[in-house]
Design an enzyme around this catalytic site. Structure first.
Site, PDB file in Angstrom:
ATOM      1  N   GLU A 116       1.120  -1.187   0.011  1.00  0.00           N
ATOM      2  CA  GLU A 116      -0.298   0.103   0.260  1.00  0.00           C
ATOM      3  C   GLU A 116       1.025   0.789  -0.253  1.00  0.00           C
ATOM      4  O   GLU A 116       2.298   1.040   0.827  1.00  0.00           O
ATOM      5  CB  GLU A 116      -0.435  -0.137   1.261  1.00  0.00           C
ATOM      6  CG  GLU A 116      -2.336   0.076   1.186  1.00  0.00           C
ATOM      7  CD  GLU A 116      -2.770  -0.442   0.215  1.00  0.00           C
ATOM      8  OE1 GLU A 116      -3.060   0.017  -1.185  1.00  0.00           O
ATOM      9  OE2 GLU A 116      -3.639  -1.693   0.550  1.00  0.00           O
ATOM     10  N   ASP A 165      -4.220   1.055  -8.806  1.00  0.00           N
ATOM     11  CA  ASP A 165      -6.065   0.404  -9.238  1.00  0.00           C
ATOM     12  C   ASP A 165      -6.252   0.612 -10.976  1.00  0.00           C
ATOM     13  O   ASP A 165      -6.550  -0.516 -11.013  1.00  0.00           O
ATOM     14  CB  ASP A 165      -6.237   1.805  -8.557  1.00  0.00           C
ATOM     15  CG  ASP A 165      -6.769   2.095  -7.230  1.00  0.00           C
ATOM     16  OD1 ASP A 165      -5.564   1.515  -7.107  1.00  0.00           O
ATOM     17  OD2 ASP A 165      -6.277   3.311  -7.182  1.00  0.00           O
ATOM     18  N   SER A 221     -11.961   1.434  -5.290  1.00  0.00           N
ATOM     19  CA  SER A 221     -10.969   2.049  -6.774  1.00  0.00           C
ATOM     20  C   SER A 221     -12.216   1.753  -7.671  1.00  0.00           C
ATOM     21  O   SER A 221     -13.242   1.846  -8.969  1.00  0.00           O
ATOM     22  CB  SER A 221     -10.718   0.800  -6.977  1.00  0.00           C
ATOM     23  OG  SER A 221      -8.815   1.544  -7.310  1.00  0.00           O
ATOM     24  N   SER A 222     -13.583   1.879  -7.350  1.00  0.00           N
ATOM     25  CA  SER A 222     -15.038   2.607  -8.081  1.00  0.00           C
ATOM     26  C   SER A 222     -14.506   3.421  -8.892  1.00  0.00           C
ATOM     27  O   SER A 222     -14.787   3.944 -10.469  1.00  0.00           O
ATOM     28  CB  SER A 222     -15.903   3.105  -7.369  1.00  0.00           C
ATOM     29  OG  SER A 222     -15.725   4.149  -6.816  1.00  0.00           O
ATOM     30  N   SER A 223     -13.564   4.797  -8.316  1.00  0.00           N
ATOM     31  CA  SER A 223     -12.754   5.470  -9.918  1.00  0.00           C
ATOM     32  C   SER A 223     -12.179   5.169 -10.912  1.00  0.00           C
ATOM     33  O   SER A 223     -12.282   5.301 -11.561  1.00  0.00           O
ATOM     34  CB  SER A 223     -12.118   6.809  -9.046  1.00  0.00           C
ATOM     35  OG  SER A 223     -11.024   5.779  -8.108  1.00  0.00           O
ATOM     36  N   ALA A 261     -14.788   3.463  -0.507  1.00  0.00           N
ATOM     37  CA  ALA A 261     -14.846   2.350   0.264  1.00  0.00           C
ATOM     38  C   ALA A 261     -13.515   1.573  -0.094  1.00  0.00           C
ATOM     39  O   ALA A 261     -13.228   0.651   0.536  1.00  0.00           O
ATOM     40  CB  ALA A 261     -16.430   1.056  -0.494  1.00  0.00           C
ATOM     41  N   THR A 274       2.659   1.913  -2.600  1.00  0.00           N
ATOM     42  CA  THR A 274       4.469   1.711  -2.622  1.00  0.00           C
ATOM     43  C   THR A 274       4.322   2.145  -3.922  1.00  0.00           C
ATOM     44  O   THR A 274       5.249   2.818  -4.821  1.00  0.00           O
ATOM     45  CB  THR A 274       4.724  -0.002  -2.685  1.00  0.00           C
ATOM     46  OG1 THR A 274       3.526  -0.623  -2.644  1.00  0.00           O
ATOM     47  CG2 THR A 274       4.928   0.681  -1.239  1.00  0.00           C
TER      48      THR A 274
HETATM   49  C1  GLA Z   1      -5.266   4.791  -4.202  1.00  0.00           C
HETATM   50  C2  GLA Z   1      -4.624   5.758  -5.193  1.00  0.00           C
HETATM   51  C3  GLA Z   1      -3.640   4.169  -5.045  1.00  0.00           C
HETATM   52  C4  GLA Z   1      -2.599   3.545  -4.675  1.00  0.00           C
HETATM   53  C5  GLA Z   1      -3.668   3.742  -3.093  1.00  0.00           C
HETATM   54  C6  GLA Z   1      -2.995   3.097  -2.143  1.00  0.00           C
HETATM   55  O1  GLA Z   1      -6.087   3.389  -4.484  1.00  0.00           O
HETATM   56  O2  GLA Z   1      -5.236   5.476  -5.703  1.00  0.00           O
HETATM   57  O3  GLA Z   1      -2.635   4.206  -6.815  1.00  0.00           O
HETATM   58  O4  GLA Z   1      -1.876   4.844  -3.799  1.00  0.00           O
HETATM   59  O5  GLA Z   1      -4.538   4.735  -2.931  1.00  0.00           O
HETATM   60  O6  GLA Z   1      -1.529   2.011  -2.009  1.00  0.00           O
END
Ligand code: GLA
Length: 381
Positions: A29, A167, A121-123, A118, A31
């Protein structure tokens, strides 16, 4: 341009359907924007896009079922909006146009199964579904890597979150029953089979909505970059925290601000954890894998400081349960979900138990979802 309402989308004859999933991240995370390693995959919760052409040259009409909201875009004048969901769509259209894409008027209905805010990554699902859909629909012939990159760029420019590539990459490139070990520096990746039965992946959503665009995310990125800048003065070869070991970092302990030092320490250790976790996963040592997840959470909580009391509560609560091998916060942080590796026999009982305890402590509902590693964005013919 006609006013948009539901009537406009009645009897919609879909010409192209695209499905774009959310993602989880087992470990690694914060990273990605430090050129490090991550271990994400897409999940069996998705956003569906239904496209059709309209007879106009530059008018695009979009209906989001989740928000029950309409967006009309003039391709001659694509600008940022004050509504966040619109910016994901507008950002992608903008990035395509910047790459000289020839688009014309289209209509699109967006239907989402993904909870918003949440941390799943809905985005990115929205950006990548839009990018891959428009690329196919208008035969733009952009390579998939470029569609991934432009989706990320859309987020940088239109939403303002200086996110990494994890993501978008996971949303697009994942395969069923696999996780992706992604090297965010080279974008090389390895698909690793996930055979964790009788264990399952359980997400517990705090229902505390994180806002990545809030300055904290970008601030973490800047803190890491400021550490790199100082270390670069002595070691020119250092381009990112990927090039720094814990022993090199230690040399700079007195020169770096304490907070910056902690951020760097977390990122370097987390990269090492990802690589160890992959070895354990391949060897079937799920307990050792789970321990690394707990260590990751501790780093995120104490060194990187992106957790929150609700997430910490859920991770701590899991520690007493012998059927849970690992638990940690997932995604950007400040809310969203924990990810838990739990024995299938205990899933239901645990959900009941932890939900009651959570509600009692925070007067808030917990939402539980069991997810499976799934295929990335695809086009349905
Ligand atoms: C969000 C960002 C990712 C990543 C994570 C943390 O999801 O969109 O690029 O940095 O946070 O790991």
């Amino acid at each position: 341009m006609p006013a948009l309402d539901k009537h406009y989308f009645k009897d919609f004859k879909t010409e192209l359907t695209v499905t774009s999933p959310g993602r989880i991240n087992l470990i690694g995370e914060h990273t990605d924007y430090n050129n490090g390693f991550v271990l994400p995959t897409a999940i069996d919760r998705k956003i569906h896009f239904y496209f059709r052409k309209n007879d106009t040259v530059t008018t695009c009409n979009i209906y989001s079922k989740s928000y029950d909201a309409f967006l009309q875009v003039d391709l001659k004048n694509v600008r940022k909006s004050d509504k966040e969901w619109e910016n994901y769509v507008l950002g992608v259209i903008h990035e395509l146009l910047m790459r000289n894409a020839t688009l014309s008027g289209f209509d699109c209905i967006i239907e989402s199964e993904l909870p918003i805010g949440a941390g799943i990554s809905s985005s990115a699902a929205l950006e990548c579904g839009m990018a891959i859909g428009l690329n196919e629909f208008f035969n733009l012939k952009q390579p998939v890597e470029e569609l991934i990159r432009l989706s990320r760029d859309a987020e940088h420019r239109f939403v303002g979150t200086k996110c990494g590539i994890m993501d978008q990459f996971a949303v697009v490139m994942s395969k069923e029953n696999h996780v992706l070990l992604l090297d965010c520096q080279s974008l090389d990746y390895e698909l690793i089979p996930v055979h964790i039965a009788p264990y399952q992946i359980l997400l517990l959503n705090t229902n505390v909505s994180h806002n990545l665009a809030s300055s904290e995310y970008n601030k973490r990125r800047e803190e890491c970059e400021s550490g790199v800048k100082i270390m670069q003065q002595k070691y020119r070869a250092i381009q990112s925290l990927r090039d720094v070991s814990l022993s090199i970092l230690k040399e700079f302990e007195s020169q770096l601000d304490r907070i910056v030092y902690q951020r760097c320490q977390y990122v370097i250790s987390e990269n090492e954890r990802v690589l160890k976790a992959v070895q354990e996963l391949k060897a079937g040592n799920l307990e050792a894998f789970g321990n690394l997840m707990y260590q990751s959470h501790e780093g995120l909580q104490h060194l990187y400081e992106v957790s929150c009391p609700e997430l910490d509560f859920l991770v701590d609560f899991s520690r007493a349960n012998t059927h849970i091998l690992g638990s940690r916060m997932m995604g950007g942080g400040f809310g969203g979900c924990t990810i838990n590796i739990i024995h299938e026999d205990d899933v239901e009982a645990y959900i009941t138990e932890v939900s009651e305890a959570y509600k009692h402590t925070f007067h808030r509902e917990l939402t539980a979802i069991v997810v499976n590693p799934s295929q990335g964005t695809f086009i349905k013919n």
